[in-house]
Scaffold this motif. Sequence first.
Motif, mmCIF file in Angstrom:
data_model
loop_
_atom_site.group_PDB
_atom_site.id
_atom_site.type_symbol
_atom_site.label_atom_id
_atom_site.label_comp_id
_atom_site.label_asym_id
_atom_site.label_seq_id
_atom_site.Cartn_x
_atom_site.Cartn_y
_atom_site.Cartn_z
ATOM 1 N N ILE A 93 0.856 -1.177 0.000
ATOM 2 C CA ILE A 93 0.000 0.000 0.000
ATOM 3 C C ILE A 93 0.896 1.232 0.000
ATOM 4 O O ILE A 93 1.747 1.388 0.880
ATOM 5 C CB ILE A 93 -0.933 0.029 1.232
ATOM 6 C CG1 ILE A 93 -1.727 -1.270 1.323
ATOM 7 C CG2 ILE A 93 -1.856 1.236 1.169
ATOM 8 C CD1 ILE A 93 -2.479 -1.451 2.621
ATOM 9 N N LEU A 94 0.724 2.076 -1.004
ATOM 10 C CA LEU A 94 1.455 3.333 -1.081
ATOM 11 C C LEU A 94 0.515 4.441 -0.615
ATOM 12 O O LEU A 94 -0.572 4.613 -1.174
ATOM 13 C CB LEU A 94 1.910 3.603 -2.523
ATOM 14 C CG LEU A 94 2.731 2.506 -3.189
ATOM 15 C CD1 LEU A 94 3.059 2.903 -4.625
ATOM 16 C CD2 LEU A 94 3.992 2.220 -2.412
ATOM 17 N N HIS A 95 0.911 5.176 0.399
ATOM 18 C CA HIS A 95 0.112 6.275 0.937
ATOM 19 C C HIS A 95 0.740 7.598 0.478
ATOM 20 O O HIS A 95 1.908 7.854 0.744
ATOM 21 C CB HIS A 95 0.120 6.263 2.472
ATOM 22 C CG HIS A 95 -0.427 5.021 3.084
ATOM 23 N ND1 HIS A 95 -1.738 4.894 3.462
ATOM 24 C CD2 HIS A 95 0.161 3.836 3.379
ATOM 25 C CE1 HIS A 95 -1.926 3.689 3.985
ATOM 26 N NE2 HIS A 95 -0.789 3.031 3.936
ATOM 27 N N CYS A 96 -0.032 8.389 -0.212
ATOM 28 C CA CYS A 96 0.430 9.715 -0.631
ATOM 29 C C CYS A 96 -0.816 10.536 -0.945
ATOM 30 O O CYS A 96 -1.171 10.752 -2.101
ATOM 31 C CB CYS A 96 1.353 9.612 -1.841
ATOM 32 S SG CYS A 96 2.112 11.189 -2.304
ATOM 33 N N GLY A 97 -1.513 10.961 0.090
ATOM 34 C CA GLY A 97 -2.793 11.638 -0.103
ATOM 35 C C GLY A 97 -3.903 10.625 -0.331
ATOM 36 O O GLY A 97 -4.913 10.632 0.332
#
Length: 67
Positions: free
Chosen positions: A48-52
């Motif tokens: 999971i990539l979190h960026c906004g």
Amino acid sequence: MMRNHKHMQAQPVKSKLMELLDEVLQHDGFGEIRVEVKILKRQQKEVILHCGKQYRFVVDSGLPGQA
């Protein structure tokens, strides 16, 4: 052969991560990227990539000793 297959499966994750990094570097303010990896069944991992927003990927992990 198997290693190449795993690399191919991880490629969308790597591409999205680099895309997000470019966006953060071009942004005029503060930016944050967080990477979360969870172990799933059947020798897979959820990345999971979190960026906004959250960008979710499932890739083969090939952990030894798991069937």
